[in-house]
Design a protein around this motif. Structure first.
Motif, PDB file in Angstrom:
ATOM      1  N   PRO A  34     -11.972 -41.099 -54.984  1.00 34.84           N
ATOM      2  CA  PRO A  34     -12.734 -41.152 -54.569  1.00 34.84           C
ATOM      3  C   PRO A  34     -13.127 -41.745 -53.139  1.00 34.84           C
ATOM      4  O   PRO A  34     -12.774 -40.787 -52.285  1.00 34.84           O
ATOM      5  CB  PRO A  34     -11.730 -43.345 -54.382  1.00 34.84           C
ATOM      6  N   VAL A  35     -14.666 -41.761 -52.403  1.00 38.32           N
ATOM      7  CA  VAL A  35     -14.826 -41.611 -50.983  1.00 38.32           C
ATOM      8  C   VAL A  35     -15.577 -42.637 -50.459  1.00 38.32           C
ATOM      9  O   VAL A  35     -15.017 -43.938 -51.365  1.00 38.32           O
ATOM     10  CB  VAL A  35     -16.126 -40.935 -51.344  1.00 38.32           C
ATOM     11  N   MET A  36     -15.496 -43.562 -49.681  1.00 39.00           N
ATOM     12  CA  MET A  36     -16.453 -44.878 -49.082  1.00 39.00           C
ATOM     13  C   MET A  36     -17.121 -44.120 -47.901  1.00 39.00           C
ATOM     14  O   MET A  36     -17.252 -43.062 -47.429  1.00 39.00           O
ATOM     15  CB  MET A  36     -15.530 -45.194 -48.219  1.00 39.00           C
ATOM     16  N   ILE A  37     -18.650 -44.779 -48.314  1.00 35.12           N
ATOM     17  CA  ILE A  37     -19.842 -45.112 -47.619  1.00 35.12           C
ATOM     18  C   ILE A  37     -19.738 -45.740 -46.412  1.00 35.12           C
ATOM     19  O   ILE A  37     -19.034 -46.821 -46.973  1.00 35.12           O
ATOM     20  CB  ILE A  37     -21.341 -44.743 -48.778  1.00 35.12           C
ATOM     21  N   LYS A  38     -19.679 -45.563 -45.397  1.00 36.99           N
ATOM     22  CA  LYS A  38     -19.567 -46.531 -44.386  1.00 36.99           C
ATOM     23  C   LYS A  38     -21.490 -46.234 -43.358  1.00 36.99           C
ATOM     24  O   LYS A  38     -21.764 -45.377 -43.397  1.00 36.99           O
ATOM     25  CB  LYS A  38     -18.659 -46.195 -43.273  1.00 36.99           C
ATOM     26  N   ALA A  39     -21.280 -47.965 -43.711  1.00 36.81           N
ATOM     27  CA  ALA A  39     -23.096 -47.618 -42.135  1.00 36.81           C
ATOM     28  C   ALA A  39     -22.294 -47.685 -40.815  1.00 36.81           C
ATOM     29  O   ALA A  39     -21.306 -47.741 -39.883  1.00 36.81           O
ATOM     30  CB  ALA A  39     -23.227 -49.694 -41.979  1.00 36.81           C
ATOM     31  N   GLY A  96     -16.524 -53.958 -41.306  1.00 37.84           N
ATOM     32  CA  GLY A  96     -16.165 -53.328 -42.885  1.00 37.84           C
ATOM     33  C   GLY A  96     -17.618 -53.874 -43.281  1.00 37.84           C
ATOM     34  O   GLY A  96     -18.044 -54.173 -44.619  1.00 37.84           O
ATOM     35  N   LYS A  97     -18.447 -54.308 -43.099  1.00 42.95           N
ATOM     36  CA  LYS A  97     -20.194 -54.688 -43.334  1.00 42.95           C
ATOM     37  C   LYS A  97     -20.447 -53.203 -43.689  1.00 42.95           C
ATOM     38  O   LYS A  97     -20.450 -52.201 -42.818  1.00 42.95           O
ATOM     39  CB  LYS A  97     -20.956 -55.183 -41.876  1.00 42.95           C
ATOM     40  N   GLY A  98     -21.238 -53.216 -44.241  1.00 37.96           N
ATOM     41  CA  GLY A  98     -21.956 -52.600 -45.353  1.00 37.96           C
ATOM     42  C   GLY A  98     -21.191 -50.866 -45.132  1.00 37.96           C
ATOM     43  O   GLY A  98     -21.366 -49.772 -45.059  1.00 37.96           O
ATOM     44  N   MET A  99     -19.397 -51.480 -45.686  1.00 38.98           N
ATOM     45  CA  MET A  99     -18.541 -49.786 -46.591  1.00 38.98           C
ATOM     46  C   MET A  99     -18.067 -50.463 -47.943  1.00 38.98           C
ATOM     47  O   MET A  99     -18.094 -51.702 -48.270  1.00 38.98           O
ATOM     48  CB  MET A  99     -17.546 -50.725 -45.173  1.00 38.98           C
ATOM     49  N   GLU A 128     -26.960 -54.177 -47.448  1.00 38.22           N
ATOM     50  CA  GLU A 128     -26.364 -54.783 -46.196  1.00 38.22           C
ATOM     51  C   GLU A 128     -26.588 -54.489 -44.728  1.00 38.22           C
ATOM     52  O   GLU A 128     -26.532 -55.513 -44.080  1.00 38.22           O
ATOM     53  CB  GLU A 128     -25.006 -55.214 -47.111  1.00 38.22           C
ATOM     54  N   SER A 129     -26.043 -53.156 -44.450  1.00 34.95           N
ATOM     55  CA  SER A 129     -26.518 -52.909 -43.181  1.00 34.95           C
ATOM     56  C   SER A 129     -27.791 -52.861 -42.676  1.00 34.95           C
ATOM     57  O   SER A 129     -28.123 -53.294 -41.547  1.00 34.95           O
ATOM     58  CB  SER A 129     -25.887 -50.825 -43.546  1.00 34.95           C
ATOM     59  N   LYS A 130     -28.737 -52.546 -43.653  1.00 33.41           N
ATOM     60  CA  LYS A 130     -29.896 -53.081 -42.774  1.00 33.41           C
ATOM     61  C   LYS A 130     -29.953 -54.310 -42.039  1.00 33.41           C
ATOM     62  O   LYS A 130     -30.780 -54.639 -41.043  1.00 33.41           O
ATOM     63  CB  LYS A 130     -31.327 -52.909 -43.998  1.00 33.41           C
ATOM     64  N   ALA A 131     -29.400 -55.807 -43.211  1.00 29.55           N
ATOM     65  CA  ALA A 131     -29.733 -56.465 -42.607  1.00 29.55           C
ATOM     66  C   ALA A 131     -29.076 -56.841 -41.428  1.00 29.55           C
ATOM     67  O   ALA A 131     -29.445 -57.829 -40.723  1.00 29.55           O
ATOM     68  CB  ALA A 131     -29.817 -57.228 -44.236  1.00 29.55           C
ATOM     69  N   ALA A 132     -28.111 -57.166 -41.653  1.00 26.53           N
ATOM     70  CA  ALA A 132     -27.216 -56.905 -40.484  1.00 26.53           C
ATOM     71  C   ALA A 132     -27.268 -55.759 -40.047  1.00 26.53           C
ATOM     72  O   ALA A 132     -27.066 -57.256 -38.372  1.00 26.53           O
ATOM     73  CB  ALA A 132     -25.656 -56.518 -40.873  1.00 26.53           C
ATOM     74  N   PHE A 133     -27.734 -54.797 -39.046  1.00 31.00           N
ATOM     75  CA  PHE A 133     -27.711 -54.164 -38.128  1.00 31.00           C
ATOM     76  C   PHE A 133     -29.186 -53.550 -37.593  1.00 31.00           C
ATOM     77  O   PHE A 133     -29.093 -53.229 -37.113  1.00 31.00           O
ATOM     78  CB  PHE A 133     -26.544 -52.901 -37.801  1.00 31.00           C
ATOM     79  N   GLY A 134     -29.978 -53.803 -38.587  1.00 27.97           N
ATOM     80  CA  GLY A 134     -31.259 -53.236 -38.595  1.00 27.97           C
ATOM     81  C   GLY A 134     -31.421 -51.537 -38.060  1.00 27.97           C
ATOM     82  O   GLY A 134     -32.002 -50.967 -37.872  1.00 27.97           O
ATOM     83  N   ASN A 135     -30.264 -50.868 -39.233  1.00 33.75           N
ATOM     84  CA  ASN A 135     -29.964 -49.768 -39.263  1.00 33.75           C
ATOM     85  C   ASN A 135     -29.523 -49.371 -40.682  1.00 33.75           C
ATOM     86  O   ASN A 135     -28.402 -50.261 -40.506  1.00 33.75           O
ATOM     87  CB  ASN A 135     -29.138 -49.463 -37.858  1.00 33.75           C
ATOM     88  N   ASP A 136     -30.351 -48.592 -41.233  1.00 34.32           N
ATOM     89  CA  ASP A 136     -29.158 -48.298 -42.482  1.00 34.32           C
ATOM     90  C   ASP A 136     -28.744 -46.852 -42.812  1.00 34.32           C
ATOM     91  O   ASP A 136     -28.522 -46.134 -43.543  1.00 34.32           O
ATOM     92  CB  ASP A 136     -30.158 -48.860 -43.507  1.00 34.32           C
ATOM     93  N   GLY A 137     -28.372 -46.419 -41.587  1.00 36.39           N
ATOM     94  CA  GLY A 137     -28.090 -45.495 -41.744  1.00 36.39           C
ATOM     95  C   GLY A 137     -25.891 -44.869 -42.012  1.00 36.39           C
ATOM     96  O   GLY A 137     -25.599 -45.891 -42.029  1.00 36.39           O
ATOM     97  N   MET A 138     -26.680 -44.042 -42.989  1.00 38.68           N
ATOM     98  CA  MET A 138     -24.943 -44.118 -43.835  1.00 38.68           C
ATOM     99  C   MET A 138     -24.059 -42.127 -43.661  1.00 38.68           C
ATOM    100  O   MET A 138     -24.877 -41.467 -44.025  1.00 38.68           O
ATOM    101  CB  MET A 138     -24.862 -44.027 -44.988  1.00 38.68           C
TER     102      MET A 138
END
Ligand code: MV4
Length: 445
Positions: A154-159, A165-168, A187-197
């Motif tokens: 298993p892996v984790m993708i993280k903002a 824990g947001k965007g994770m 989720e990450s785009k909405a919360a931080f205005g950035n969707d880099g993962m």
């Protein structure tokens, strides 16, 4: 030394900073929203300035109002506490532009550590152990899938802009990737205005152990040992302790050295925290670096007998760290007392505190801004008090905590006191056998 410090915060931490300033002979300015006009931080400061209506965005987060309050009162420094503007790069920069010393990290440092993927790259380069994963940001879904094959599920993708824990997302196999990839980015785009993962191997049932550090402008850095913060719920810490029951002398040395390496790599100035995940084999991995004073700094203060706020102010003024080695000789535990109903999924329980009686006696510390008759506003964080016990051993600190929780009366609202009382009887907790998954399995009786 600074002559006057404005405290850009509220509640217990504002009071905590005011107390140290008084001892250092520094004048204090409180800022408050209209909802906080009767708060103790307003009463205990030398001066107080109203900075807006109840909503945080219009008061404690409103940079022009805070800066104006500092200007009209002639404050030469601002202490941001935790939360609010404490890790806001713009605020740090604007303070500098207005020749007000920000008692916290530089805008560059906040920016560098706030971007998790770049913080990780910096740490990797410095030789700080990190979770295996993508070397930087993931370009697209195919890149994520290809990387996961190499990292092994298993892996984790993280903002990269994330935290708390947001965007994770945990991804267990390739079939799940597309769905999680899309929702995490959204989720990450909405919360931080950035969707880099970015991606990491998923560490199952880790402990959250962080190291308190301090650095000065001369390039010196030291650590002040660990705090175990594994008892969390929805990324909100409930209990912290030092030493960690999982710690060994060898692991503390290794983690302490890694944290100092991290601090020196970025020329860290001030007090800060390096967060690590620790797996069952006691392998540890850099997670994040916090460039603020934290809620749980209290337990470190108790075991090394040291005022961390005083240290923070002195370092901001340009003094040197003492360079000592700090090994805890005592055991301290902190229970966060929140205005929440543990029987109703920890739902917030604001309102008037009708009766209030604090525990006392040997080895008990309480940091709070509340009192009998205090009205807890519904607009802010639900933490109303921190109950800390300190003793020679973990068992004694737990015994004291049970005694203190039993004495603590907070009438009129629901609090997390009953939860803590049950936790202090929990077999796994008493054995020190817990990870960040502990609260998933915990059931209130
Ligand atoms: C992880 C992890 C497992 N493996 N990374 C949660 C918040 C964010 N700062 C990092 N988090 C985690 N990152 C890898 N590679 C598990 C968590 C995690 C966690 C970490 C610390 C404390 C509580 C937690 C609860 C759930 C997940």
């Amino acid at each position: 030394m600074f002559k006057k410090i404005l405290i850009a915060n509220r509640g217990e931490i504002a009071l905590r900073v005011i107390r140290t300033c008084k001892e250092m002979g520094i004048k204090t300015v409180a800022v408050y929203s209209t909802a906080d006009k009767d708060s103790l931080h307003v009463k205990f400061a030398d001066e107080a300035v109203c900075v807006g209506p109840p909503s945080s965005t219009d008061s404690y987060l409103k940079i022009p109002n805070i800066i104006s309050a500092a200007e009209i009162t002639n404050a030469d420094a601002i202490h941001p506490g935790y939360g609010f503007l404490s890790e806001n790069a713009d605020f740090s920069r604007i303070c500098k532009e207005n020749e007000i010393k920000f008692i916290g990290a530089s805008p560059e440092m906040i920016g560098q550590m706030g971007d998790k993927a770049s913080a990780k790259a910096t740490m990797l380069k410095a030789g700080v152990p990190c979770v295996p994963g993508s070397p930087g940001l993931l370009k697209d879904l195919d890149h994520a899938k290809a990387t996961a094959k190499k990292v092994v599920y298993p892996v984790m993708i993280k903002a990269t802009a994330g935290g708390g824990g947001k965007g994770m997302r945990i991804v267990w196999n390739e079939d799940e990737m597309e769905e999680h990839w899309n929702s995490a980015r959204q989720e990450s785009k909405a919360a931080f205005g950035n969707d880099g993962m970015y991606m990491e191997k998923f560490i199952e049932e880790p402990r959250h152990i962080e190291i308190q550090i301090a650095g000065d402008r001369f390039g010196n850095a030291c650590h002040m040992s660990e705090r175990d913060c594994s008892i969390q719920r929805r990324h909100q810490k409930l209990v912290e302790e030092v030493p960690s029951p999982f710690m060994t002398t060898k692991l503390r040395k290794l983690m302490g050295r890694a944290a100092v390496k991290a601090a020196k790599a970025v020329k860290y100035e001030g007090v800060g925290t390096v967060e690590f995940l620790v797996d069952k084999n006691r392998d540890f991995y850099f997670m994040e670096m916090n460039t603020r004073i934290q809620v749980e700094h209290t337990i470190t203060e108790e075991v090394i007998n040291y005022d961390l706020i005083k240290e923070q102010i002195k370092l901001a003024y340009g003094e040197k760290i003492s360079g000592k080695e700090y090994i805890p000789k005592m055991h301290a535990i902190q229970c966060r007392i929140n205005a929440e109903d543990p029987e109703k999924d920890f739902r917030p329980s604001p309102g008037k505190i009708t009766d209030y009686h604090e525990p006392g006696g040997h080895g008990i510390r309480i940091d709070t801004h509340v009192y009998a008759g205090y009205l807890i506003p519904p607009y802010y964080d639900s933490m109303i008090s921190k109950l800390i016990t300190v003793a020679q051993t973990r068992d004694e600190a737990i015994t004291k905590m049970k005694r203190a929780l039993g004495e603590y009366i907070v009438g009129g609202i629901k609090t997390t006191i009953p939860f803590h009382q049950q936790l202090m009887e929990n077999e796994k907790f008493l054995e020190g056998d817990f990870t960040t998954k502990f609260m998933d399995d915990f059931e209130l009786k």
